[in-house]
Design a protein around this motif. Structure first.
Motif, PDB file in Angstrom:
ATOM      1  N   GLU A 172       0.826  -1.207   0.000  1.00 15.59           N
ATOM      2  CA  GLU A 172       0.000   0.000   0.000  1.00 15.59           C
ATOM      3  C   GLU A 172       0.870   1.270   0.000  1.00 15.59           C
ATOM      4  O   GLU A 172       0.619   2.191  -0.775  1.00 15.59           O
ATOM      5  CB  GLU A 172      -0.915   0.007   1.232  1.00 15.59           C
ATOM      6  CG  GLU A 172      -1.825   1.229   1.284  1.00 15.59           C
ATOM      7  CD  GLU A 172      -2.707   1.222   2.519  1.00 15.59           C
ATOM      8  OE1 GLU A 172      -3.355   2.265   2.775  1.00 15.59           O
ATOM      9  OE2 GLU A 172      -2.746   0.195   3.229  1.00 15.59           O
ATOM     10  N   ILE A 173       1.898   1.295   0.845  1.00 17.56           N
ATOM     11  CA  ILE A 173       2.740   2.478   0.889  1.00 17.56           C
ATOM     12  C   ILE A 173       3.566   2.601  -0.386  1.00 17.56           C
ATOM     13  O   ILE A 173       3.837   3.711  -0.873  1.00 17.56           O
ATOM     14  CB  ILE A 173       3.649   2.459   2.143  1.00 17.56           C
ATOM     15  CG1 ILE A 173       4.336   3.816   2.312  1.00 17.56           C
ATOM     16  CG2 ILE A 173       4.682   1.366   2.066  1.00 17.56           C
ATOM     17  CD1 ILE A 173       3.414   4.963   2.554  1.00 17.56           C
ATOM     18  N   CYS A 174       3.949   1.469  -0.965  1.00 17.39           N
ATOM     19  CA  CYS A 174       4.696   1.512  -2.219  1.00 17.39           C
ATOM     20  C   CYS A 174       3.838   2.055  -3.350  1.00 17.39           C
ATOM     21  O   CYS A 174       4.310   2.826  -4.202  1.00 17.39           O
ATOM     22  CB  CYS A 174       5.224   0.115  -2.567  1.00 17.39           C
ATOM     23  SG  CYS A 174       6.539  -0.465  -1.472  1.00 17.39           S
ATOM     24  N   ASP A 196       6.293  -2.072  -8.396  1.00 16.16           N
ATOM     25  CA  ASP A 196       7.467  -2.938  -8.467  1.00 16.16           C
ATOM     26  C   ASP A 196       8.763  -2.133  -8.441  1.00 16.16           C
ATOM     27  O   ASP A 196       9.731  -2.529  -7.779  1.00 16.16           O
ATOM     28  CB  ASP A 196       7.415  -3.799  -9.735  1.00 16.16           C
ATOM     29  CG  ASP A 196       6.491  -5.006  -9.586  1.00 16.16           C
ATOM     30  OD1 ASP A 196       6.030  -5.238  -8.442  1.00 16.16           O
ATOM     31  OD2 ASP A 196       6.221  -5.688 -10.586  1.00 16.16           O
ATOM     32  N   ARG A 197       8.800  -1.016  -9.166  1.00 17.93           N
ATOM     33  CA  ARG A 197      10.029  -0.215  -9.148  1.00 17.93           C
ATOM     34  C   ARG A 197      10.291   0.333  -7.744  1.00 17.93           C
ATOM     35  O   ARG A 197      11.430   0.321  -7.276  1.00 17.93           O
ATOM     36  CB  ARG A 197       9.951   0.946 -10.139  1.00 17.93           C
ATOM     37  CG  ARG A 197      11.248   1.739 -10.119  1.00 17.93           C
ATOM     38  CD  ARG A 197      11.210   3.039 -10.856  1.00 17.93           C
ATOM     39  NE  ARG A 197      12.457   3.756 -10.632  1.00 17.93           N
ATOM     40  CZ  ARG A 197      12.710   4.972 -11.093  1.00 17.93           C
ATOM     41  NH1 ARG A 197      11.803   5.617 -11.813  1.00 17.93           N
ATOM     42  NH2 ARG A 197      13.874   5.555 -10.839  1.00 17.93           N
ATOM     43  N   THR A 198       9.243   0.800  -7.081  1.00 12.95           N
ATOM     44  CA  THR A 198       9.402   1.324  -5.725  1.00 12.95           C
ATOM     45  C   THR A 198       9.957   0.246  -4.805  1.00 12.95           C
ATOM     46  O   THR A 198      10.875   0.495  -4.012  1.00 12.95           O
ATOM     47  CB  THR A 198       8.053   1.826  -5.192  1.00 12.95           C
ATOM     48  OG1 THR A 198       7.533   2.818  -6.080  1.00 12.95           O
ATOM     49  CG2 THR A 198       8.202   2.413  -3.806  1.00 12.95           C
ATOM     50  N   ARG A 199       9.420  -0.969  -4.915  1.00  9.57           N
ATOM     51  CA  ARG A 199       9.918  -2.065  -4.094  1.00  9.57           C
ATOM     52  C   ARG A 199      11.386  -2.354  -4.388  1.00  9.57           C
ATOM     53  O   ARG A 199      12.203  -2.525  -3.477  1.00  9.57           O
ATOM     54  CB  ARG A 199       9.086  -3.317  -4.348  1.00  9.57           C
ATOM     55  CG  ARG A 199       7.725  -3.309  -3.677  1.00  9.57           C
ATOM     56  CD  ARG A 199       6.971  -4.574  -3.997  1.00  9.57           C
ATOM     57  NE  ARG A 199       5.938  -4.832  -3.008  1.00  9.57           N
ATOM     58  CZ  ARG A 199       5.125  -5.877  -3.023  1.00  9.57           C
ATOM     59  NH1 ARG A 199       5.232  -6.788  -4.002  1.00  9.57           N
ATOM     60  NH2 ARG A 199       4.211  -6.052  -2.091  1.00  9.57           N
ATOM     61  N   ALA A 319      18.093  -9.865 -10.011  1.00 12.33           N
ATOM     62  CA  ALA A 319      19.313  -9.356 -10.636  1.00 12.33           C
ATOM     63  C   ALA A 319      19.212  -7.844 -10.844  1.00 12.33           C
ATOM     64  O   ALA A 319      20.220  -7.115 -10.725  1.00 12.33           O
ATOM     65  CB  ALA A 319      19.567 -10.065 -11.964  1.00 12.33           C
ATOM     66  N   ASP A 320      18.021  -7.382 -11.124  1.00 10.26           N
ATOM     67  CA  ASP A 320      17.801  -5.944 -11.285  1.00 10.26           C
ATOM     68  C   ASP A 320      18.058  -5.215  -9.959  1.00 10.26           C
ATOM     69  O   ASP A 320      18.660  -4.135  -9.928  1.00 10.26           O
ATOM     70  CB  ASP A 320      16.378  -5.687 -11.769  1.00 10.26           C
ATOM     71  CG  ASP A 320      16.149  -4.238 -12.173  1.00 10.26           C
ATOM     72  OD1 ASP A 320      17.137  -3.504 -12.377  1.00 10.26           O
ATOM     73  OD2 ASP A 320      14.974  -3.816 -12.255  1.00 10.26           O
ATOM     74  N   ILE A 321      17.618  -5.809  -8.865  1.00  9.29           N
ATOM     75  CA  ILE A 321      17.865  -5.215  -7.539  1.00  9.29           C
ATOM     76  C   ILE A 321      19.364  -5.134  -7.277  1.00  9.29           C
ATOM     77  O   ILE A 321      19.864  -4.113  -6.769  1.00  9.29           O
ATOM     78  CB  ILE A 321      17.165  -6.050  -6.441  1.00  9.29           C
ATOM     79  CG1 ILE A 321      15.645  -5.934  -6.577  1.00  9.29           C
ATOM     80  CG2 ILE A 321      17.623  -5.598  -5.055  1.00  9.29           C
ATOM     81  CD1 ILE A 321      14.874  -6.837  -5.631  1.00  9.29           C
ATOM     82  N   VAL A 322      20.100  -6.189  -7.643  1.00 12.55           N
ATOM     83  CA  VAL A 322      21.552  -6.193  -7.445  1.00 12.55           C
ATOM     84  C   VAL A 322      22.190  -5.059  -8.233  1.00 12.55           C
ATOM     85  O   VAL A 322      23.060  -4.326  -7.723  1.00 12.55           O
ATOM     86  CB  VAL A 322      22.153  -7.550  -7.863  1.00 12.55           C
ATOM     87  CG1 VAL A 322      23.684  -7.484  -7.803  1.00 12.55           C
ATOM     88  CG2 VAL A 322      21.628  -8.652  -6.985  1.00 12.55           C
TER      89      VAL A 322
END
Length: 333
Positions: A172-174, A196-199, A319-322
């Motif tokens: 919700e906050i994201c 998803d990008r915010t997360r 992998a994107d997060i990395v």
């Protein structure tokens, strides 16, 4: 000529005395008049001099009397004004309150354009601690944390970092934050803000904190996750606090450490962290992270931290997060 005539009129008695003296002196030298006439002229001149002296004395006494009256009147008026002046200049007076108001305004300096980046760079150069509260901490992990660590290494000093970002496990906050970022002026070069990008951005900040922690014995770090969104970003160093917004074109505020509100914001950030969820960063020691962490390492890390990744996140998303954590780029460059 008019000025000479005015002077003669004001000093007529002296002028007449001077004229008589000169005339009698000339006539006496030429023996054109008798001694009796000369004596009479001298008496007349003395009389004129005496009259001038008496007149000047009278004027002086009159002036002194007037000055005395003015001083007495001024003293009486000042005596009447003392209580009012005390109300104005006293410790609780209007003048003191006005001075405090002016001082409170001068406590805050408004920064525009490139001044914001310069102020942040200067703050990073001379600090042994950094406190951040904001959105996902993108700029913090890309610029602030690496540069602060580099300066700490150069001076062989320690660095304490405290971060408060939005909770990536709170959908919700994201969503609320992503909606807010989409409402700002769009940048064609920037990736669209979604849940998803915010997360990913928040997860990347947590990963970056753990990755730097394992590589620096000078660093201590505290990470908190908030269920509340703020539209401001607070960066507090040992020299100042700088308050910015997501839009880089918006003026920023800088408050130096010597000012009252520096301590007020320090307290505010402390209490805000205490109300947020703490990430057990010490648990990161259970998972050794490579220079380029693998997908499996990252999954195990977030499980150890009590921050399981969403089931929808496959290996590509991890992998994107990395990449966002280890190869983070300045979003405002």
């Amino acid at each position: 000529m008019a000025r000479l005539f005015t002077w003669v009129v004001k000093n007529l008695d002296a002028f007449i005395g001077l004229l008589i003296a000169v005339t009698v002196a000339v006539l006496g030298l030429t023996n054109a008049v008798s001694q009796e006439v000369v004596n009479s002229a001298i008496l007349l001149i003395l009389a004129l001099l005496a009259q001038s002296m008496l007149r000047d004395r009278l004027r002086r006494e009159t002036a002194e009397h007037q000055v005395r009256n003015v001083l007495t009147d001024t003293r009486d008026r000042l005596t009447e004004l003392v209580p009012q002046m005390h109300e104005i200049t006293g410790p609780e007076g209007a003048l003191n309150r006005a001075r405090e108001a002016i001082d409170s305004v001068s406590m805050v300096r408004v920064l525009h354009g490139s001044e914001v980046g310069q102020a942040l760079a200067e703050a990073r150069r001379h600090t042994d601690r950094w406190t951040f509260k904001g959105g996902t901490g993108t700029y913090t992990r890309a610029v602030t944390l690496p540069e602060c660590l580099e300066h700490a290494r150069r001076r062989n000093g320690t660095l304490h970092v405290a971060l408060e970002i939005i909770d990536p496990t709170d959908e919700e906050i994201c969503e609320r934050y992503a909606r807010f970022r989409r409402s700002l002026a769009p940048d064609a070069r920037e990736e669209r803000w979604t849940v998803d990008r915010t997360r990913k951005e928040s997860y990347a900040t947590v990963l970056a904190a753990c990755w730097h922690l394992q590589r620096s014995g000078l660093l201590t770090i505290d990470v908190r996750l908030s269920a509340q969104m703020t539209t401001f970003r607070y960066d507090l160093s040992s020299t100042c606090v700088i308050i910015t917004q997501e839009n880089p074109q918006t003026p920023a505020l800088r408050i130096d450490r010597k000012e009252l509100y520096y301590n007020r914001y320090n307290i505010e950030l402390q209490y805000s962290r205490e109300q947020s969820r703490r990430v057990p960063i010490e648990a990161a020691a259970q998972v050794k992270l490579d220079d380029e962490p693998s997908v499996e390492q990252v999954r195990r890390l977030f499980t150890a931290l009590g921050l399981p990744l969403p089931r929808s996140f496959g290996d590509r998303e991890v992998a994107d997060i990395v990449g966002r954590a280890i190869q983070a780029r300045n979003p405002y460059a």
